[in-house]
Structures are given as structure tokens and as C-alpha cells.
Write a protein that holds these residues in place. Structure first.
Motif, mmCIF file in Angstrom:
data_model
loop_
_atom_site.group_PDB
_atom_site.id
_atom_site.type_symbol
_atom_site.label_atom_id
_atom_site.label_comp_id
_atom_site.label_asym_id
_atom_site.label_seq_id
_atom_site.Cartn_x
_atom_site.Cartn_y
_atom_site.Cartn_z
ATOM 1 N N LEU A 1 10.594 -0.507 -7.583
ATOM 2 C CA LEU A 1 10.201 -1.426 -8.649
ATOM 3 C C LEU A 1 8.833 -1.066 -9.231
ATOM 4 N N LEU A 2 7.901 -0.678 -8.365
ATOM 5 C CA LEU A 2 6.594 -0.265 -8.877
ATOM 6 C C LEU A 2 6.720 1.013 -9.709
ATOM 7 N N LEU A 3 7.592 1.896 -9.258
ATOM 8 C CA LEU A 3 7.816 3.137 -10.007
ATOM 9 C C LEU A 3 8.366 2.830 -11.401
ATOM 10 N N ALA A 4 9.333 1.903 -11.440
ATOM 11 C CA ALA A 4 9.898 1.531 -12.742
ATOM 12 C C ALA A 4 8.802 0.966 -13.642
ATOM 13 N N GLY A 5 7.932 0.154 -13.048
ATOM 14 C CA GLY A 5 6.822 -0.399 -13.824
ATOM 15 C C GLY A 5 5.876 0.685 -14.312
ATOM 16 N N MET A 6 5.560 1.634 -13.437
ATOM 17 C CA MET A 6 4.642 2.729 -13.813
ATOM 18 C C MET A 6 5.224 3.571 -14.939
ATOM 19 N N LEU A 7 6.524 3.851 -14.829
ATOM 20 C CA LEU A 7 7.145 4.695 -15.847
ATOM 21 C C LEU A 7 7.219 3.975 -17.193
ATOM 22 N N GLY A 8 7.092 2.668 -17.147
ATOM 23 C CA GLY A 8 7.144 1.905 -18.395
ATOM 24 C C GLY A 8 5.799 1.825 -19.106
ATOM 25 N N ILE A 9 4.740 2.312 -18.457
ATOM 26 C CA ILE A 9 3.409 2.260 -19.083
ATOM 27 C C ILE A 9 3.283 3.409 -20.089
ATOM 28 N N ASN A 10 2.819 3.074 -21.249
ATOM 29 C CA ASN A 10 2.723 4.062 -22.320
ATOM 30 C C ASN A 10 1.744 5.186 -21.941
ATOM 31 N N VAL B 1 0.842 -1.200 0.000
ATOM 32 C CA VAL B 1 0.000 0.000 0.000
ATOM 33 C C VAL B 1 0.879 1.253 0.000
ATOM 34 N N LEU B 2 1.845 1.273 0.945
ATOM 35 C CA LEU B 2 2.734 2.435 1.013
ATOM 36 C C LEU B 2 3.575 2.557 -0.253
ATOM 37 N N GLY B 3 4.095 1.435 -0.705
ATOM 38 C CA GLY B 3 4.960 1.446 -1.890
ATOM 39 C C GLY B 3 4.220 1.950 -3.114
ATOM 40 N N TYR B 4 2.951 1.553 -3.244
ATOM 41 C CA TYR B 4 2.179 2.006 -4.409
ATOM 42 C C TYR B 4 1.932 3.512 -4.328
ATOM 43 N N ILE B 5 1.562 3.969 -3.139
ATOM 44 C CA ILE B 5 1.290 5.408 -2.974
ATOM 45 C C ILE B 5 2.546 6.228 -3.276
ATOM 46 N N LEU B 6 3.651 5.777 -2.729
ATOM 47 C CA LEU B 6 4.905 6.504 -2.955
ATOM 48 C C LEU B 6 5.305 6.453 -4.430
ATOM 49 N N ALA B 7 5.184 5.293 -5.030
ATOM 50 C CA ALA B 7 5.555 5.164 -6.441
ATOM 51 C C ALA B 7 4.675 6.070 -7.300
ATOM 52 N N TYR B 8 3.393 6.110 -6.970
ATOM 53 C CA TYR B 8 2.468 6.955 -7.726
ATOM 54 C C TYR B 8 2.874 8.425 -7.585
ATOM 55 N N ALA B 9 3.211 8.802 -6.350
ATOM 56 C CA ALA B 9 3.611 10.192 -6.117
ATOM 57 C C ALA B 9 4.892 10.523 -6.868
ATOM 58 N N LEU B 10 5.832 9.596 -6.851
ATOM 59 C CA LEU B 10 7.123 9.860 -7.494
ATOM 60 C C LEU B 10 7.031 9.802 -9.014
ATOM 61 N N ALA B 11 5.963 9.239 -9.523
ATOM 62 C CA ALA B 11 5.793 9.188 -10.982
ATOM 63 C C ALA B 11 5.243 10.517 -11.513
ATOM 64 N N GLN B 12 4.753 11.352 -10.588
ATOM 65 C CA GLN B 12 4.211 12.640 -11.004
ATOM 66 C C GLN B 12 5.358 13.635 -11.219
ATOM 67 N N PRO B 13 5.119 14.607 -12.068
ATOM 68 C CA PRO B 13 6.184 15.600 -12.351
ATOM 69 C C PRO B 13 6.321 16.613 -11.213
ATOM 70 N N LEU B 14 6.797 16.140 -10.068
ATOM 71 C CA LEU B 14 6.937 17.026 -8.909
ATOM 72 C C LEU B 14 8.348 17.593 -8.845
ATOM 73 N N ARG B 15 8.460 18.786 -8.262
ATOM 74 C CA ARG B 15 9.778 19.382 -8.092
ATOM 75 C C ARG B 15 10.536 18.602 -6.998
ATOM 76 N N GLY B 16 11.776 18.306 -7.256
ATOM 77 C CA GLY B 16 12.622 17.630 -6.265
ATOM 78 C C GLY B 16 12.389 16.132 -6.175
ATOM 79 N N ARG B 17 11.709 15.559 -7.155
ATOM 80 C CA ARG B 17 11.404 14.130 -7.031
ATOM 81 C C ARG B 17 12.657 13.263 -7.104
ATOM 82 N N MET B 18 13.698 13.761 -7.813
ATOM 83 C CA MET B 18 14.928 12.967 -7.890
ATOM 84 C C MET B 18 15.584 12.850 -6.512
#
Lengths: 290, 456
Positions: A175-184, A84-101
Motif C-alpha cells: 500500500l505504501l508503494l502504491a502511494g509512493m508511485l502515485g506521487i508526481n 518502518v520495515l514496510g516503508y523501507i521496502l516500499a522505498y526500495a521497490l519504488a526504485q528502478p531496480l532489476r528484478g523488482r517485479m
């Protein structure tokens, strides 16, 4: 020609098979054999073949069942929270937020730490007399009462799950973030044009396309949690009582405290056997033709 | 430290040992231990036959005749630091190189017994907790020392109280020299006792009364370990103070369900509200941490912690504390022992090192290096030492009445069961003590089932 290629391929793979045999098969075969002996380090004459006696005395017991239940509690509790936490965080980090790196790098820090060091650090933080947690909670508790997180059965179990979550949620996230970023992106754009809500997008696009990643992460975390040792050893030593004594700690007690190698091996083998159905089920699920 | 393997083990043996190590690694991926200072007082192990090594008759060897190197297994502790401090002068005197191998407290028995099973001469000298003695002997890891001791008048075994001599023995054979002597005694805060008009308690009831008074004054009135790891030792200590026998070593009968045992256990549990929570979760280290933080009025703990309590860099106590005999009828006697490996290939040099470090003259260099002193009666004749160790007369008195753990190879299993039981009771809040003790009794009887040695 094809036959020759197969023969050559097999010949080239022989070193790998030998290596695999040495580092994987030999220890397993040895462990199975030792589990059928009465080997104890304190008895020089021990090591005789005793059949399945160790399994009868150690595995088919209420002690083992109790440790298995605790193991499953850690597995289920930690997996649910971490996903649950990992998905929420991955979703947040997939957004174009400032300082996400910076954030993406930052959440990896717990993952880079040695588990035994993490365990000792948290054990000190949860020290009811000297730990930081006591001072943080003091204004809320009042009356000078000290909450003994590691001295209460359910709080101690919660602490173990919490520490593992603190340490490994980043693994799930990345890993979830990598998967999300791979979705077209075009899929999301098409869904938006069709008027799909955020929830519909999540359940009809993101999660279905993430399923292979989710399954891989699930099985990796399942394996790690099923044989969780370092954190429990460093933080609770299986206590209070035996309330956090999972199967790894149970095996450790037999091997290193009681020096009963045969019985420890039987627990290790039982752990492996118990895991096989889960691995098998998930490996079938991640097969591309399923 | 790089270890030289001075004796080649056969290929089959090596594979066997590799296999054991692999299985143990499979069973548990790590056995790292906290980097806290360790004091003797814990134990591990199990099993039956006492396959003891015996001393090869030797003649006194002149230092100039010694050669080669020796490997010394030590456990992080002030005693180990003392050994390391005197090694340099030993090498200068004899030319024998001394290599130290430091292992965590919890790994001592498995490390030594694996080496013994391999017939490896990996270690020549072994530092171990007195609680490990029986299992190390049962595993054939230690050499009997009686002949060497008898041939070394400079060691002067008669300088130790009889009980201190006895707890180095199993089945009447000595397997170790006293490296430190650490009976359990009462430690109390002299300033608080004076302020509250309290006296060092002679009975457990007085101890509880003091605990109530200290609690009312805002301090923890007691300090004992109820943790799942070594809580059993402190419970046993309380039982000894209460005069309750828990195991009849002649008949192998446990008494956990006897009314006296139940009552003493309930009394011990009644002290939890006066105890620092961190100590409830742990053992001696946590107790000492709370004591030196100026929070505790009295505790019963091993004398090995004195150096920490008295060290102004670690302790807030300054000199506001003192020792007395533990209240009640008896006390536990533990301590570091040091012996020779049954497979040592350089016995003369190894024994010479022990004498260099621990004979009646040499031991002072160890003490000067900060090692807790072994219980030599003659220390009491040295005014300078007595000024630096005011607790010494109490230590000698406690050692004279102290008892080590029962000499059964299964004691580590017994201790584990007891620790887990007392920890579960402490966590339960309002436990059904009689029922939990009945359950423990069943487990203890199972642990001793088939045991061939219940008495030493």
C-alpha cells in the motif's frame, strides 16, 4: 424533483440496508443482549438477564486489564516494526531496480497464507527440540543449550510480534508503494533542482503526500492487531502462563473452554467499545477537509 | 459428510442458536486445531445442574428392524479410525448408513452443547474425552445408558475393572461406554535403564534419582507437560503420585496453599531441568514427540500413546521401551468415552452401532483396525493380543487404582487456571511458588463460588 430523487434513492437502497441490518446490526445487538445474560452452555436453564454483572466479573478485572496491556503491546510493537520495515521496502521497490517485479510478487507470499497455517509452521520452526531455529542458532549458543523461545515470557511475546510482522509487512509495503508511485515525479525533480537532500525530500514531500495512505494502512493494521487471534492461538495458546493472552484469546477461553457465552460476549463488546475512540480519531484524520 | 437434519427446530430456536454461534465467532475468529493425533486426557467446561437424559426402555432390536442413518461425532484419533473401520460391516449387516462428523478436540464440548441447547438431533453418537463427561451431562447433551447396558448382556459390563466402570458415570448414572482406557503409567527406556543399572522407580524420589542419572548420561531424565493448555493435567498427575489432595469434593475446599501441596509443586518444578523444552511448553503430544525421538529416558504419560511409541514408522524407539506403574501413590485415569445424544432420533440404530463396535466380540475388529483397546479384563486371556500389547497388564493394574478428574462441572475452569499457573511458574525460572499458589487458590475458590455440585 430533488425530493423525488431522494425518495427513489432511498427505495433503491432498502435491500442494502436490510442486508446491512442482518449481517452487521443483528449480531451486534444479539452480542450486546447476550453480554447482559448469564448464558452458559453447560446450564440448560441459563440465559437470564443479569444486567452488567458480566462486565463487573469479567471486564473490570485485573485479568482483563492484563490482557488489554498485552493486546496493546502487540499493537504498538507490531505497528512500529511493520511501518518502518514496510516503508523501507516500499522505498526500495519504488526504485528502478532489476528484478523488482519478482521481489514485489515474492514479498506477497506470506500475506497469501492462512494465519493458522503460518502459526503452526512457526510453532514448529521455534520448537526448541526439533525446530529449524534451534539448528540455526546452535553454533552461536553452544554447550548444547536450547533456547526456549516459546517458554520465555518476553521471547514468546517477541515471537508473536515477529510472526505477525513476517506475515503482514507485505501488506504495509504494497500500500505504501502504491502511494509512493502515485506521487508526481515533478515534485522530486523540483526538489532536486532546489538542492533538497534525500531526508528533506522524504520528510517534506514523500511522507506528507503519503499521509492519507499511511492513516488508512494504520487503521487497518490496528484493527487486525487489536483482534489478533490465529497466530497467538496456534503458536503460544496465550502462554507461557498468560503472558501472551490478548483479549481475543481471553474471549476465546471464556467462550470455547469455559463455554460461558455471556461473559465471552461482554469481552467482545468491551473490545469493540475500547476500539471506538481510535477508529473515530483516525477517521477524522483521513477526512479530506481536516 | 452431509448432515441430514431429521428434526426441524423452531425458527426462534434457530435464531437463538445462530446468535450464539455469531457471538462465539465474534469472540474468536477461529478454533482450528492442530492435525496431530489426539489421545484422551484433556477436558473443558463449567457449571452446575445435571440435567441428564434418561434411557427410554427398549427391547432388543433385530438388525433387520433397523433403518435410516446415524450421525457419529468423532475426534481425530486411532479410536475414531477404528469406529470408521467397523462402520462398513455395520451398514452391511443392518442397512443403517453411518455418517461421521469429525471435529477438533477443543471443539467437542461447544459443538455438542450448542446442538443440545438447540434440541437438535444433529448427532446420534458422540465420542468424547472422559474429562468432558460432567459438562456434557450438565448441559443435557448425553443420554443415560444404564438400562441399555443392562439389556445388552453381550456388552458384559462386568468385564471392566470397577474404576473403569465408575469413570463413565456421573451421579451414579453411566453416560458412556469405554472406547479406550488410558491411565497414566510410567514409560521407560529398557536399553538405557539396563545400561545405567536403573530400575523402574517405585517412588517419586527414585524417579528423580533416575532423572539425575539419565541426565548425566546425556538424556532427558524426565518428560512432562507444563504448557498453558493442558499442563494442569500433568501437574495433577504428579500431585496424585505424591498423594496430595488438591480439592476436597465434599467441602469444595482447595488445598493449594497447604505445605504438602507447595512441596509437591516445588518437586514437580524441580524436574524441569531434566525435561525437553518442547514438552515444558506443551503437553502429551510434545512429550511423546520427544520420547519417540530417542531423547528421553522416562516419562509418566497416558497409555493411549502406546500405538505411536510402538509404530516403527513414527518412532525411533523400536521395542526398547516398557511400561510400569507410575511411581508414587496414585495415578490419573482418562480415556475416550462414547455415548448417545440425548436428542437422538434413531436410538436403536445408534445403540446397535455401539454394540457392533464395542461389545465383547465386536471390539476385536476395532482393535484389529488399530484402535487402543478399552480396558476389558478378558483381553488378558488372549495370547495373541498380549503379545502385541505387552503393556496391557500394567494398564489394567493402573486402571484399577486410577482416578478420573473430580466430578464438578467447573473442572475445566479449574484445569485452565492450574495450567496457566504451572506454565507461568515454569517460565519464571525461579518462581515464588507459595505466592503463586496463594493467587491460584483465590482464583480456584472464585471458580467454585456458587457451585451446587462439588461431588458426584
Amino acid at each position: 424533483m430533488a425530493k423525488r430523487l431522494r425518495r427513489e434513492g432511498f427505495a433503491f437502497s432498502i435491500p442494502a440496508w436490510i442486508l446491512l441490518g442482518l449481517v452487521v446490526a443483528l449480531p451486534i445487538v444479539t452480542a450486546v443482549y447476550l453480554s447482559l445474560t448469564d448464558l452458559e452452555l453447560t446450564r440448560p436453564q441459563s440465559g437470564s438477564f443479569i444486567g452488567f454483572e458480566n462486565y463487573r466479573d469479567t471486564v473490570f478485572t485485573s485479568e482483563f486489564l492484563s490482557s488489554l496491556m498485552i493486546t496493546l503491546l502487540f499493537v504498538v510493537g507490531a505497528l512500529v516494526i511493520q511501518f518502518v520495515l514496510g516503508y523501507i521496502l516500499a522505498y526500495a521497490l519504488a526504485q528502478p531496480l532489476r528484478g523488482r517485479m519478482v521481489f514485489r510478487t515474492g514479498i506477497l507470499v506470506p500475506l497469501l497464507m492462512t494465519p493458522i497455517a503460518v502459526g503452526l509452521m512457526w510453532r514448529f520452526l521455534f520448537n526448541p527440540d526439533l525446530g529449524l531455529v534451534r539448528w540455526i542458532l546452535e553454533p552461536f549458543v553452544g554447550g548444547g543449550e536450547r533456547i526456549n523461545f516459546l517458554g520465555d515470557v518476553w521471547l514468546a511475546r517477541g515471537v508473536v510480534i515477529g510472526i505477525d510482522t513476517w506475515m503482514n509487512t507485505a501488506f504495509v509495503t504494497i500500500l505504501l508503494l502504491a502511494g509512493m508511485l502515485g506521487i508526481n515525479d515533478e515534485l522530486y525533480e523540483a526538489a532536486a533542482i532546489d538542492g533538497a537532500s534525500r531526508w528533506q525530500t522524504t520528510f517534506h514531500i514523500t511522507i506528507p503526500l503519503l499521509t492519507p495512505v499511511i492513516l488508512v494502512v494504520f487503521i487497518l493494521r490496528y484493527i487486525a492487531l487489536f483482534r489478533l487471534f490465529d497466530i497467538v492461538f496456534a503458536v503460544t495458546r496465550g502462554g507461557p502462563g498468560t503472558s501472551t493472552r490478548n483479549l481475543s484469546i481471553y474471549a476465546f477461553e471464556e467462550a470455547f473452554r469455559l463455554l460461558n457465552v455471556g461473559r465471552a460476549a461482554s469481552i467482545a463488546i468491551a473490545m469493540a467499545v475500547l476500539s471506538i475512540p481510535t477508529y473515530w480519531a483516525f477517521s477524522r484524520l483521513v477526512r479530506p477537509d481536516v | 459428510v452431509y448432515l441430514h437434519s431429521r428434526r426441524r427446530t423452531s425458527g426462534a430456536r434457530s435464531i437463538g442458536i445462530l446468535a450464539i454461534v455469531l457471538v462465539m465467532a465474534t469472540a474468536a475468529c477461529s478454533s482450528d486445531e492442530e492435525s496431530t493425533t489426539t489421545t484422551a486426557g484433556g477436558a473443558e467446561g463449567s457449571s452446575t445442574t445435571a440435567a441428564a437424559g434418561t434411557t427410554e426402555p427398549t427391547e432388543t432390536t433385530e438388525p433387520s428392524e433397523l433403518s435410516g442413518s446415524i450421525n457419529v461425532l468423532v475426534v481425530s484419533s486411532p479410536s475414531a479410525t477404528g469406529l470408521q473401520a467397523v462402520a462398513e460391516s455395520f451398514t452391511a449387516d443392518t442397512g443403517v448408513e453411518v455418517n461421521f462428523v469429525e471435529v477438533p478436540y477443543t471443539d467437542v464440548t461447544s459443538t455438542v452443547l450448542l446442538a443440545a441447547r438447540a434440541g437438535s438431533s444433529e448427532f446420534d453418537v458422540i465420542q468424547y474425552d472422559s474429562g468432558f463427561l460432567v459438562e456434557l451431562v450438565a448441559g443435557g447433551a448425553l443420554l443415560g445408558l444404564d438400562e441399555l447396558i443392562a439389556a445388552s448382556p453381550e456388552y458384559d459390563i462386568a468385564d471392566f475393572p470397577q474404576k473403569v466402570q465408575d469413570y463413565t458415570k456421573y451421579n451414579g448414572v453411566s453416560y458412556g461406554l469405554n472406547l479406550s482406557t488410558e491411565p497414566y503409567v510410567l514409560w521407560y527406556r529398557t536399553d538405557l535403564f539396563a545400561e545405567l543399572g536403573l530400575n523402574p522407580p517405585a517412588t517419586i524420589e527414585e524417579y528423580i534419582s533416575n532423572a539425575e542419572a539419565l541426565d548425566a548420561a546425556g538424556y532427558f531424565g524426565s518428560d512432562s507437560g507444563y504448557g498453558p493448555d493442558i499442563g494442569g493435567y500433568y501437574w495433577l498427575q504428579h500431585l496424585k503420585q505424591a498423594g496430595v489432595e488438591f480439592l476436597d469434593t465434599a467441602t469444595c475446599e482447595f488445598h493449594a496453599t497447604d505445605p504438602e501441596f507447595v512441596a509437591a509443586t516445588e518437586q514437580y518444578l524441580s524436574l524441569i531441568p531434566y525435561t525437553p523444552p518442547s514438552a515444558v511448553n506443551g503437553g502429551g503430544n510434545e512429550m511423546t514427540a520427544a520420547f519417540i525421538q530417542d531423547e528421553v529416558g522416562q516419562e509418566v504419560n497416558a497409555t493411549g500413546y502406546y500405538s505411536i511409541m510402538a509404530d516403527p514408522e513414527q518412532s525411533n524407539l523400536s521395542d526398547n521401551f516398557a511400561a510400569a506403574l507410575a511411581p508414587g501413590e496414585g495415578t490419573s485415569l482418562f480415556g475416550w468415552l462414547i455415548g448417545l445424544s440425548a436428542d437422538t432420533q434413531n436410538q436403536d440404530a445408534a445403540w446397535a452401532f455401539l454394540m457392533h463396535a464395542l461389545d465383547k466380540e465386536g471390539v476385536w475388529a476395532m482393535v484389529d483396525a488399530g484402535a487402543p483397546p478399552p480396558g476389558r479384563i478378558s483381553f488378558g486371556e488372549d495370547a495373541e493380543f498380549m503379545a502385541s500389547a505387552p503393556y496391557w497388564p500394567i494398564l489394567i493394574d493402573a486402571a484399577a487404582i486410577g482416578e478420573g478428574p473430580p466430578g464438578v462441572p467447573e473442572f475445566p475452569e479449574i484445569q485452565t487456571i492450574m495450567s496457566q499457573t504451572i506454565s507461568a511458574m515454569a517460565a519464571a525460572g525461579d518462581p515464588d511458588v507459595a505466592a503463586m499458589l496463594a493467587d491460584m487458590q483465590d482464583k480456584l475458590e472464585g471458580a467454585l463460588e456458587g457451585s451446587v455440585a462439588c461431588s458426584n
